[in-house]
Write an enzyme that holds these catalytic residues in place. Structure first.
Site, PDB file in Angstrom:
ATOM      1  N   ASP A  41      44.612 -57.004 -39.716  1.00 53.42           N
ATOM      2  CA  ASP A  41      43.699 -56.645 -39.157  1.00 53.42           C
ATOM      3  C   ASP A  41      43.692 -55.171 -38.478  1.00 53.42           C
ATOM      4  OD1 ASP A  41      41.139 -58.994 -37.694  1.00 53.42           O
ATOM      5  OD2 ASP A  41      41.512 -56.866 -36.832  1.00 53.42           O
ATOM      6  N   VAL A  63      40.407 -51.663 -43.109  1.00 49.61           N
ATOM      7  CA  VAL A  63      39.821 -51.849 -44.679  1.00 49.61           C
ATOM      8  C   VAL A  63      38.969 -50.604 -45.089  1.00 49.61           C
ATOM      9  CG1 VAL A  63      40.223 -54.334 -44.634  1.00 49.61           C
ATOM     10  CG2 VAL A  63      37.931 -53.125 -43.865  1.00 49.61           C
ATOM     11  N   TYR A 154      23.152 -54.237 -42.741  1.00 53.42           N
ATOM     12  CA  TYR A 154      24.092 -55.601 -43.081  1.00 53.42           C
ATOM     13  C   TYR A 154      23.528 -56.321 -44.294  1.00 53.42           C
ATOM     14  CZ  TYR A 154      26.768 -59.732 -41.814  1.00 53.42           C
ATOM     15  OH  TYR A 154      27.563 -60.837 -41.597  1.00 53.42           O
ATOM     16  N   LYS A 158      25.820 -56.937 -47.576  1.00 56.73           N
ATOM     17  CA  LYS A 158      26.438 -58.231 -48.010  1.00 56.73           C
ATOM     18  C   LYS A 158      25.742 -58.653 -49.316  1.00 56.73           C
ATOM     19  CE  LYS A 158      29.028 -59.383 -44.387  1.00 56.73           C
ATOM     20  NZ  LYS A 158      30.323 -59.579 -44.860  1.00 56.73           N
ATOM     21  N   THR A 189      31.470 -67.500 -33.843  1.00 57.34           N
ATOM     22  CA  THR A 189      32.667 -66.560 -33.745  1.00 57.34           C
ATOM     23  C   THR A 189      32.615 -65.902 -32.437  1.00 57.34           C
ATOM     24  OG1 THR A 189      31.825 -64.828 -35.189  1.00 57.34           O
ATOM     25  CG2 THR A 189      32.802 -67.024 -36.127  1.00 57.34           C
TER      26      THR A 189
HETATM   27  N1  LIG Z   1      29.600 -65.224 -37.339  1.00 57.42           N
HETATM   28  C1  LIG Z   1      28.911 -65.078 -38.335  1.00 57.42           C
HETATM   29  O1  LIG Z   1      27.760 -65.780 -38.110  1.00 57.42           O
HETATM   30  C2  LIG Z   1      28.779 -64.703 -39.846  1.00 57.42           C
HETATM   31  C3  LIG Z   1      27.921 -65.053 -40.573  1.00 57.42           C
HETATM   32  C4  LIG Z   1      27.928 -64.483 -41.935  1.00 57.42           C
HETATM   33  C5  LIG Z   1      29.150 -63.612 -42.280  1.00 57.42           C
HETATM   34  N2  LIG Z   1      30.005 -63.319 -41.335  1.00 57.42           N
HETATM   35  C6  LIG Z   1      30.743 -62.372 -41.741  1.00 57.42           C
HETATM   36  O2  LIG Z   1      31.997 -63.035 -41.817  1.00 57.42           O
HETATM   37  C7  LIG Z   1      33.220 -62.076 -41.391  1.00 57.42           C
HETATM   38  C8  LIG Z   1      33.686 -62.409 -40.245  1.00 57.42           C
HETATM   39  O3  LIG Z   1      33.007 -62.379 -39.135  1.00 57.42           O
HETATM   40  P1  LIG Z   1      33.245 -63.208 -37.614  1.00 57.42           P
HETATM   41  O4  LIG Z   1      32.102 -63.335 -37.364  1.00 57.42           O
HETATM   42  O5  LIG Z   1      34.491 -63.904 -37.945  1.00 57.42           O
HETATM   43  O6  LIG Z   1      33.523 -61.883 -36.999  1.00 57.42           O
HETATM   44  P2  LIG Z   1      34.761 -61.437 -35.919  1.00 57.42           P
HETATM   45  O7  LIG Z   1      34.665 -59.999 -35.133  1.00 57.42           O
HETATM   46  O8  LIG Z   1      35.285 -62.630 -35.130  1.00 57.42           O
HETATM   47  O9  LIG Z   1      36.193 -61.108 -36.857  1.00 57.42           O
HETATM   48  C9  LIG Z   1      36.061 -59.951 -37.677  1.00 57.42           C
HETATM   49  C10 LIG Z   1      37.459 -59.377 -37.709  1.00 57.42           C
HETATM   50  O10 LIG Z   1      37.342 -58.342 -38.431  1.00 57.42           O
HETATM   51  C11 LIG Z   1      38.226 -57.182 -38.067  1.00 57.42           C
HETATM   52  N3  LIG Z   1      37.845 -55.836 -38.412  1.00 57.42           N
HETATM   53  C12 LIG Z   1      36.513 -55.239 -38.191  1.00 57.42           C
HETATM   54  N4  LIG Z   1      36.518 -54.052 -38.815  1.00 57.42           N
HETATM   55  C13 LIG Z   1      37.847 -54.093 -39.407  1.00 57.42           C
HETATM   56  C14 LIG Z   1      38.547 -52.863 -40.211  1.00 57.42           C
HETATM   57  N5  LIG Z   1      37.786 -51.837 -40.444  1.00 57.42           N
HETATM   58  N6  LIG Z   1      39.642 -53.272 -41.028  1.00 57.42           N
HETATM   59  C15 LIG Z   1      40.461 -54.237 -40.492  1.00 57.42           C
HETATM   60  N7  LIG Z   1      39.891 -55.569 -39.835  1.00 57.42           N
HETATM   61  C16 LIG Z   1      38.565 -55.066 -39.329  1.00 57.42           C
HETATM   62  C17 LIG Z   1      38.192 -57.518 -36.495  1.00 57.42           C
HETATM   63  O11 LIG Z   1      39.058 -56.834 -35.761  1.00 57.42           O
HETATM   64  C18 LIG Z   1      38.001 -58.853 -36.282  1.00 57.42           C
HETATM   65  O12 LIG Z   1      39.266 -59.396 -36.261  1.00 57.42           O
HETATM   66  C19 LIG Z   1      32.506 -60.844 -41.644  1.00 57.42           C
HETATM   67  O13 LIG Z   1      32.475 -60.245 -42.814  1.00 57.42           O
HETATM   68  C20 LIG Z   1      31.218 -61.144 -41.072  1.00 57.42           C
HETATM   69  O14 LIG Z   1      30.169 -60.258 -41.618  1.00 57.42           O
HETATM   70  C21 LIG Z   1      29.768 -63.886 -40.186  1.00 57.42           C
END
Ligand SMILES: NC(=O)c1ccc[n+]([C@@H]2O[C@H](COP(=O)([O-])OP(=O)(O)OC[C@H]3O[C@@H](n4cnc5c(N)ncnc54)[C@H](O)[C@@H]3O)[C@@H](O)[C@H]2O)c1
Length: 273
Positions: A41, A63, A154, A158, A189
């Site tokens: 992370d 990343v 976004y 995706k 989350t």
């Molecule tokens: N929560 C939702 O409703 C939801 C829905 C659809 C898709 N998603 C996708 O699921 C994934 C996780 O989302 P989440 O809700 O758990 O978010 P979150 O913010 O709780 O977790 C995301 C993590 O990614 C890390 N991160 C961000 N940018 C980064 C980078 N440049 N390099 C390395 N790490 C990095 C953050 O520090 C964090 O720990 C994401 O790709 C998000 O788009 C989430």
């Protein structure tokens, strides 16, 4: 199979974005199933704390940096040996905006982290898996890639991940590497909590738009990721699995007055005066 699911003993799993939300839930589940887990992370402190709790290894990665994934792959080759499962959960989101109000810098940041970051990680670790003849990758898209929403960076980002997943599945299939995608719906989350707190998402609207009438727990997305990454999905590659509490199936019902509420249970019917 234990009550936790299929054993992941012998698996070395790298979870990007593993310090929070869906990535963290995945890291915890994989570890509980016996995998060696690398929590990677940009948030080093949080990654270290999650890794310590689950007996895993933490690693810093941005990343979006062109060399970030390749450098991490080189480090991990020495530290834990070959990564056999990659989950690319690192991602950022956006508030809903009209297109003219979408900042170009935010567009670029979302593309850099969500799209390019996923591609760089898949390229670094998938290439190594292909050269060993085995491996599994699960990318994390979103249901917003499959319908129209006011998330003008976004959603397209995706959607690109869905195509990337299919391309890589075809590219590496003969080399024993499966590449699949989960498309979470509205998942509770820390990122979602922040959107709700800022007024950018309304929990009641998200719940009422889902067939199951609720948000998705992060643990449920982790279960789907574990399924796709493991033996139970040995013949599945290139697919997108929505984990959305039924958000995708409801919109057309608005033409008919919306989805029905819950039927009375048999218990309620029996006790009705
Ligand atoms: N929560 C939702 O409703 C939801 C829905 C659809 C898709 N998603 C996708 O699921 C994934 C996780 O989302 P989440 O809700 O758990 O978010 P979150 O913010 O709780 O977790 C995301 C993590 O990614 C890390 N991160 C961000 N940018 C980064 C980078 N440049 N390099 C390395 N790490 C990095 C953050 O520090 C964090 O720990 C994401 O790709 C998000 O788009 C989430």
């Amino acid at each position: 199979m234990s009550e936790l699911g299929a054993s992941m003993n012998g698996t070395v799993a790298l979870v990007t974005g593993g310090a929070s939300g869906i990535g963290e839930a995945t890291a915890r589940l994989f570890s509980a199933r016996g995998a060696t887990v690398v929590v990677a992370d940009i948030d080093e402190l949080r990654a270290a704390s999650v890794a310590a709790e689950i007996g895993g290894i933490s690693a810093h990665i941005n990343v979006a940096e062109p060399d970030g994934a390749e450098n991490l792959a080189l480090r991990l080759d020495d530290l834990v040996g070959p990564v056999t499962v990659l989950v690319t959960s690192a991602g950022i989101t956006q508030p809903p905006t009209p297109p003219e109000a979408l900042d170009v810098e935010l567009w670029d940041r979302i593309m850099d982290v969500d799209v390019r970051g996923t591609w760089l990680c898949a390229a670094a670790f998938g290439t190594r898996m292909a050269s060993r003849g085995a491996g599994s990758i699960v990318t994390v898209a979103s249901v917003t890639a499959m319908r129209s929403t006011p998330l003008h960076a976004y959603g397209p980002g995706k959607a690109a991940l869905i195509t990337l997943t299919a391309n890589l599945a075809a590219e590496w299939g003969a080399s024993g590497v499966r590449v699949n995608c989960v498309a979470p719906g509205y998942t509770m989350t820390p990122a979602m909590a922040a959107l709700i707190d800022s007024g950018a998402r309304d929990p009641a609207l998200m719940e009422s738009a889902s067939a199951l009438g609720r948000l998705v727990p992060a643990e449920d997305v982790a279960l789907a990721i574990a399924f796709l990454s493991g033996r139970e999905a040995a013949s599945i590659t290139g697919v997108v699995l929505p984990v959305d509490a039924g958000w995708l199936v409801t919109p057309t019902w608005s033409t008919y007055g919306g989805i029905p509420g819950a039927r009375p249970t048999s218990h309620e019917k029996e006790t009705r005066p």
